[in-house]
Design a protein around this motif. Structure first.
Motif, PDB file in Angstrom:
ATOM      1  N   ASP A 254       0.819  -1.216   0.000  1.00 48.82           N
ATOM      2  CA  ASP A 254       0.000   0.000   0.000  1.00 48.82           C
ATOM      3  C   ASP A 254       0.850   1.261   0.000  1.00 48.82           C
ATOM      4  OD1 ASP A 254      -2.398  -1.428   0.048  1.00 48.82           O
ATOM      5  OD2 ASP A 254      -2.368  -1.604   2.227  1.00 48.82           O
ATOM      6  N   ALA A 255       2.064   1.189   0.537  1.00 49.68           N
ATOM      7  CA  ALA A 255       2.904   2.387   0.645  1.00 49.68           C
ATOM      8  C   ALA A 255       3.247   2.960  -0.723  1.00 49.68           C
ATOM      9  CB  ALA A 255       4.183   2.063   1.424  1.00 49.68           C
ATOM     10  N   VAL A 256       3.358   2.102  -1.743  1.00 48.19           N
ATOM     11  CA  VAL A 256       3.711   2.593  -3.079  1.00 48.19           C
ATOM     12  C   VAL A 256       2.567   3.393  -3.698  1.00 48.19           C
ATOM     13  CG1 VAL A 256       5.335   0.708  -3.466  1.00 48.19           C
ATOM     14  CG2 VAL A 256       2.949   0.425  -4.137  1.00 48.19           C
ATOM     15  N   LYS A 257       1.358   3.307  -3.138  1.00 44.61           N
ATOM     16  CA  LYS A 257       0.220   4.067  -3.649  1.00 44.61           C
ATOM     17  C   LYS A 257       0.133   5.457  -3.037  1.00 44.61           C
ATOM     18  CE  LYS A 257      -2.369  -0.280  -3.883  1.00 44.61           C
ATOM     19  NZ  LYS A 257      -3.567  -1.008  -3.395  1.00 44.61           N
ATOM     20  N   LEU A 258       0.926   5.719  -2.010  1.00 46.53           N
ATOM     21  CA  LEU A 258       0.869   6.996  -1.300  1.00 46.53           C
ATOM     22  C   LEU A 258       1.914   7.951  -1.845  1.00 46.53           C
ATOM     23  CD1 LEU A 258       0.546   5.610   2.339  1.00 46.53           C
ATOM     24  CD2 LEU A 258      -1.268   6.038   0.681  1.00 46.53           C
ATOM     25  N   GLU A 259       1.691   9.235  -1.603  1.00 47.85           N
ATOM     26  CA  GLU A 259       2.641  10.266  -2.015  1.00 47.85           C
ATOM     27  C   GLU A 259       2.510  11.454  -1.069  1.00 47.85           C
ATOM     28  OE1 GLU A 259      -0.258  12.259  -5.427  1.00 47.85           O
ATOM     29  OE2 GLU A 259       1.612  11.267  -5.982  1.00 47.85           O
ATOM     30  N   PRO A 260       3.565  12.259  -0.913  1.00 53.72           N
ATOM     31  CA  PRO A 260       3.474  13.440  -0.043  1.00 53.72           C
ATOM     32  C   PRO A 260       2.362  14.381  -0.491  1.00 53.72           C
ATOM     33  CG  PRO A 260       5.765  12.958  -0.582  1.00 53.72           C
ATOM     34  CD  PRO A 260       4.930  12.047  -1.438  1.00 53.72           C
ATOM     35  N   GLY A 261       1.653  14.943   0.500  1.00 55.51           N
ATOM     36  CA  GLY A 261       0.529  15.827   0.216  1.00 55.51           C
ATOM     37  C   GLY A 261      -0.809  15.126   0.159  1.00 55.51           C
ATOM     38  N   LEU A 262      -0.829  13.777   0.213  1.00 53.30           N
ATOM     39  CA  LEU A 262      -2.084  13.036   0.174  1.00 53.30           C
ATOM     40  C   LEU A 262      -2.878  13.276   1.456  1.00 53.30           C
ATOM     41  CD1 LEU A 262      -3.554  10.882  -1.662  1.00 53.30           C
ATOM     42  CD2 LEU A 262      -2.605   9.173  -0.108  1.00 53.30           C
ATOM     43  N   GLY A 263      -4.187  13.432   1.333  1.00 54.56           N
ATOM     44  CA  GLY A 263      -5.032  13.679   2.496  1.00 54.56           C
ATOM     45  C   GLY A 263      -5.183  12.451   3.372  1.00 54.56           C
ATOM     46  N   VAL A 264      -5.254  12.680   4.678  1.00 56.48           N
ATOM     47  CA  VAL A 264      -5.431  11.607   5.664  1.00 56.48           C
ATOM     48  C   VAL A 264      -6.542  12.025   6.614  1.00 56.48           C
ATOM     49  CG1 VAL A 264      -4.319  10.119   7.365  1.00 56.48           C
ATOM     50  CG2 VAL A 264      -2.953  11.133   5.525  1.00 56.48           C
ATOM     51  N   ARG A 265      -7.448  11.098   6.914  1.00 62.69           N
ATOM     52  CA  ARG A 265      -8.530  11.343   7.867  1.00 62.69           C
ATOM     53  C   ARG A 265      -8.248  10.535   9.133  1.00 62.69           C
ATOM     54  NH1 ARG A 265     -12.634  10.495   4.633  1.00 62.69           N
ATOM     55  NH2 ARG A 265     -12.710   8.277   5.074  1.00 62.69           N
ATOM     56  N   LEU A 266      -8.192  11.232  10.273  1.00 65.57           N
ATOM     57  CA  LEU A 266      -7.864  10.593  11.550  1.00 65.57           C
ATOM     58  C   LEU A 266      -9.121  10.464  12.397  1.00 65.57           C
ATOM     59  CD1 LEU A 266      -4.604  12.581  12.369  1.00 65.57           C
ATOM     60  CD2 LEU A 266      -4.811  10.433  11.134  1.00 65.57           C
ATOM     61  N   TRP A 269      -9.958   8.138  17.992  1.00 66.82           N
ATOM     62  CA  TRP A 269      -9.128   8.515  19.132  1.00 66.82           C
ATOM     63  C   TRP A 269      -9.958   9.088  20.280  1.00 66.82           C
ATOM     64  CZ3 TRP A 269      -8.878  13.731  20.601  1.00 66.82           C
ATOM     65  CH2 TRP A 269      -9.414  14.645  19.698  1.00 66.82           C
ATOM     66  N   GLY A 270     -11.294   9.149  20.101  1.00 68.64           N
ATOM     67  CA  GLY A 270     -12.164   9.643  21.150  1.00 68.64           C
ATOM     68  C   GLY A 270     -12.636  11.059  20.946  1.00 68.64           C
ATOM     69  N   GLY A 271     -12.256  11.694  19.837  1.00 64.65           N
ATOM     70  CA  GLY A 271     -12.660  13.065  19.546  1.00 64.65           C
ATOM     71  C   GLY A 271     -13.170  13.171  18.123  1.00 64.65           C
ATOM     72  N   PRO A 272     -13.298  14.390  17.599  1.00 69.05           N
ATOM     73  CA  PRO A 272     -13.813  14.573  16.238  1.00 69.05           C
ATOM     74  C   PRO A 272     -12.829  14.067  15.194  1.00 69.05           C
ATOM     75  CG  PRO A 272     -13.024  16.654  17.133  1.00 69.05           C
ATOM     76  CD  PRO A 272     -12.981  15.670  18.265  1.00 69.05           C
ATOM     77  N   VAL A 273     -13.343  13.876  13.988  1.00 72.57           N
ATOM     78  CA  VAL A 273     -12.496  13.451  12.873  1.00 72.57           C
ATOM     79  C   VAL A 273     -11.556  14.597  12.499  1.00 72.57           C
ATOM     80  CG1 VAL A 273     -12.470  12.674  10.488  1.00 72.57           C
ATOM     81  CG2 VAL A 273     -14.261  11.879  12.032  1.00 72.57           C
ATOM     82  N   LEU A 274     -10.277  14.280  12.373  1.00 72.26           N
ATOM     83  CA  LEU A 274      -9.251  15.286  12.098  1.00 72.26           C
ATOM     84  C   LEU A 274      -8.696  15.098  10.688  1.00 72.26           C
ATOM     85  CD1 LEU A 274      -7.281  15.018  15.461  1.00 72.26           C
ATOM     86  CD2 LEU A 274      -9.131  16.605  14.904  1.00 72.26           C
ATOM     87  N   GLU A 275      -8.143  16.177  10.157  1.00 78.39           N
ATOM     88  CA  GLU A 275      -7.516  16.146   8.841  1.00 78.39           C
ATOM     89  C   GLU A 275      -6.000  16.266   8.989  1.00 78.39           C
ATOM     90  OE1 GLU A 275      -9.115  19.136   6.359  1.00 78.39           O
ATOM     91  OE2 GLU A 275     -11.161  18.348   6.387  1.00 78.39           O
ATOM     92  N   ALA A 276      -5.304  15.521   8.139  1.00 78.50           N
ATOM     93  CA  ALA A 276      -3.842  15.572   8.116  1.00 78.50           C
ATOM     94  C   ALA A 276      -3.386  15.347   6.685  1.00 78.50           C
ATOM     95  CB  ALA A 276      -3.243  14.523   9.059  1.00 78.50           C
ATOM     96  N   VAL A 321      -4.577   6.292  16.933  1.00 76.85           N
ATOM     97  CA  VAL A 321      -5.555   6.858  16.008  1.00 76.85           C
ATOM     98  C   VAL A 321      -5.752   5.890  14.849  1.00 76.85           C
ATOM     99  CG1 VAL A 321      -5.027   9.272  16.577  1.00 76.85           C
ATOM    100  CG2 VAL A 321      -3.784   8.132  14.729  1.00 76.85           C
ATOM    101  N   ASP A 322      -6.900   5.999  14.183  1.00 74.91           N
ATOM    102  CA  ASP A 322      -7.158   5.278  12.936  1.00 74.91           C
ATOM    103  C   ASP A 322      -6.935   6.244  11.778  1.00 74.91           C
ATOM    104  OD1 ASP A 322      -7.833   2.902  14.177  1.00 74.91           O
ATOM    105  OD2 ASP A 322      -9.942   3.457  14.392  1.00 74.91           O
ATOM    106  N   ALA A 323      -6.060   5.869  10.866  1.00 76.24           N
ATOM    107  CA  ALA A 323      -5.694   6.751   9.748  1.00 76.24           C
ATOM    108  C   ALA A 323      -6.265   6.194   8.449  1.00 76.24           C
ATOM    109  CB  ALA A 323      -4.173   6.874   9.643  1.00 76.24           C
ATOM    110  N   ASP A 324      -7.093   7.009   7.782  1.00 73.45           N
ATOM    111  CA  ASP A 324      -7.661   6.686   6.473  1.00 73.45           C
ATOM    112  C   ASP A 324      -6.919   7.510   5.426  1.00 73.45           C
ATOM    113  OD1 ASP A 324      -9.741   4.752   6.192  1.00 73.45           O
ATOM    114  OD2 ASP A 324     -10.934   5.943   7.573  1.00 73.45           O
ATOM    115  N   PHE A 325      -6.120   6.851   4.591  1.00 76.21           N
ATOM    116  CA  PHE A 325      -5.452   7.533   3.486  1.00 76.21           C
ATOM    117  C   PHE A 325      -6.422   7.584   2.302  1.00 76.21           C
ATOM    118  CE2 PHE A 325      -2.125   5.675   6.079  1.00 76.21           C
ATOM    119  CZ  PHE A 325      -1.216   6.720   6.211  1.00 76.21           C
ATOM    120  N   ILE A 326      -6.797   8.777   1.883  1.00 77.62           N
ATOM    121  CA  ILE A 326      -7.811   8.947   0.842  1.00 77.62           C
ATOM    122  C   ILE A 326      -7.121   8.916  -0.517  1.00 77.62           C
ATOM    123  CG2 ILE A 326      -9.672  10.412  -0.002  1.00 77.62           C
ATOM    124  CD1 ILE A 326      -9.828  11.627   2.803  1.00 77.62           C
ATOM    125  N   LEU A 327      -7.212   7.760  -1.215  1.00 75.91           N
ATOM    126  CA  LEU A 327      -6.595   7.609  -2.527  1.00 75.91           C
ATOM    127  C   LEU A 327      -7.439   8.229  -3.636  1.00 75.91           C
ATOM    128  CD1 LEU A 327      -5.387   3.895  -2.266  1.00 75.91           C
ATOM    129  CD2 LEU A 327      -4.158   5.979  -1.655  1.00 75.91           C
TER     130      LEU A 327
END
Length: 402
Positions: A254-266, A269-276, A321-327
């Motif tokens: 899966d790492a080969v499908k990612l690139e810098p600047g790709l959006g991540v949804r966190l 963790w017990g709080g609101p959904v965060l963006e990274a 945290v749970d990290a969703d990489f948005i492809l």
């Protein structure tokens, strides 16, 4: 006449019986309808993501060690206590310093000169980081002013905001390095000063103060109790909890499908959904064993926070945290269950159901998230398709819904 009527009646009877028999045989020989599960083709939002578990980590961590060998006083701080630059952490009563010989003194003076040069180098990096941060902030403000006039897209505005946030983080990191280099220079000069006092017959300093090099909080206490300590032995670890990053270990596939600047949804963790956003995909993988005992090759992916600090103020170092990489994502796309698609003569196909009859239909598909698949050609919204079609189902077969 009566005989003729009886004869015609017999013929009519036998003709009727033959028709009934033919109908019965036709019903018996007719193929049974195939039981199937149906699903509609519909439009709606869809996204393709990679979900992995990660943890938060303070970006800049500083392990504070004893500058001299001696007797350390008890550290009165606890984990989580805030510290400021120059704040007293503890004292070390040094052992009597020996007079340095010519070679050792020359080495100490060289280390002090190297620390001075390192400080000057870092100061130049701080100036460069300040210029980059100011430019990125000005660019973001300029695009923000153009937002209402629709001369700038939302994607450009979000990218400028992310760039400004990264520039500020790099600036904070450079300033932390400057503070650390200044304290390293002070430590090198202290050794020379104490040795000079001994050689001149002066009384050396009775105790050496250990102070915080940065603004942040105590992350770990390596040595809390008083006692004898050697030079360079770690005492405690400090860092800025407001500068967090997320470390996610993903499969190398899966790492080969990612690139810098790709959006991540966190989340999770017990709080609101965060963006990274992804900052770095490390080029070196490592072997890990999953919970099922399977050996896997994984890669560490580093993501920076984009959401405002107020939304993740409760997060600390080492939180899960749970990290969703948005492809890929779309707000409105035609989609069909992935279980309805099968391979036929090198192309993707489905079975449509029209008037309780299965019809073979070739389709062109797009991205898939495992449950749903985008359909670009071959189907229309509202059409019903067969889910999990069996090997015995063919074009033109009668079907019956379970």
């Amino acid at each position: 006449m009566a005989t003729q009527r009886i004869s015609k009646g017999k013929w009519a009877f036998w003709l009727l019986m033959a028709s009934v028999a033919a109908i019965v045989f036709a019903l018996i020989l007719r193929p049974e309808p195939v039981w199937v599960d149906l699903a509609p083709v519909e439009r709606g939002p869809m996204e393709v993501t990679i979900l992995e578990e990660g943890k938060t980590r303070v970006k800049d961590r500083y392990l504070i060690s004893s500058p001299v060998a001696g007797y350390i006083h008890r550290v009165q701080l606890d984990v989580g206590d805030a510290v400021i630059p120059g704040e007293l952490l503890t004292f070390v009563d040094p052992t009597p310093a020996s007079i340095l010989d010519a070679r050792t003194r020359a080495e100490a003076e060289a280390r002090a000169a190297a620390a001075q040069a390192a400080l000057q180098s870092i100061q130049q990096k701080v100036q460069a980081a300040e210029a980059d941060a100011e430019f990125a902030q000005n660019e973001y403000q300029r695009l923000l002013a153009l937002e209402e006039s629709r001369f700038v897209s939302t994607e450009q505005l979000q990218q400028a905001k992310s760039t400004a946030a990264r520039a500020q983080a790099i600036l904070r990191s450079a300033r932390f390095d400057e503070e650390v280099a200044a304290h390293e220079l002070a430590a090198a000069q202290t050794r020379l000063q104490i040795s000079t006092a001994s050689s001149n017959g002066q009384k050396p300093a009775e105790r050496v103060a250990v102070r915080s090099p940065v603004n942040g909080a105590v992350l770990a206490l390596v040595r809390q109790s008083e006692g004898v300590i050697q030079a360079g032995e770690p005492i405690l670890e400090v860092g800025d909890p407001g500068a967090l990053e997320v470390v996610v270990e993903v499969l190398s596939f899966d790492a080969v499908k990612l690139e810098p600047g790709l959006g991540v949804r966190l989340s999770g963790w017990g709080g609101p959904v965060l963006e990274a956003t992804v900052r770095r995909i490390e080029p070196i993988g490592f072997e890990d064993v999953s919970a099922l005992g399977v050996e896997e090759q994984r890669v560490q992916v580093i993501a920076d926070m984009v959401s405002p600090r107020e939304q993740w103020r409760q997060l600390g170092d080492g939180y899960r945290v749970d990290a969703d990489f948005i492809l890929w994502q779309s707000e409105d796309t035609l989609q069909v269950p992935t279980s309805a698609i099968f391979e036929y003569n090198g192309a993707s196909a489905v079975f449509m159901v029209e008037s309780e009859t299965a019809r073979h239909q070739t389709v062109t598909t797009g991205p898939s998230n495992g449950l749903m698949t985008q359909v670009t050609q071959g189907l229309q919204e509202g059409v019903r398709v067969v889910r999990h079609p069996g090997r015995g189902l063919e074009d033109g077969d009668q079907v019956r819904v379970r």
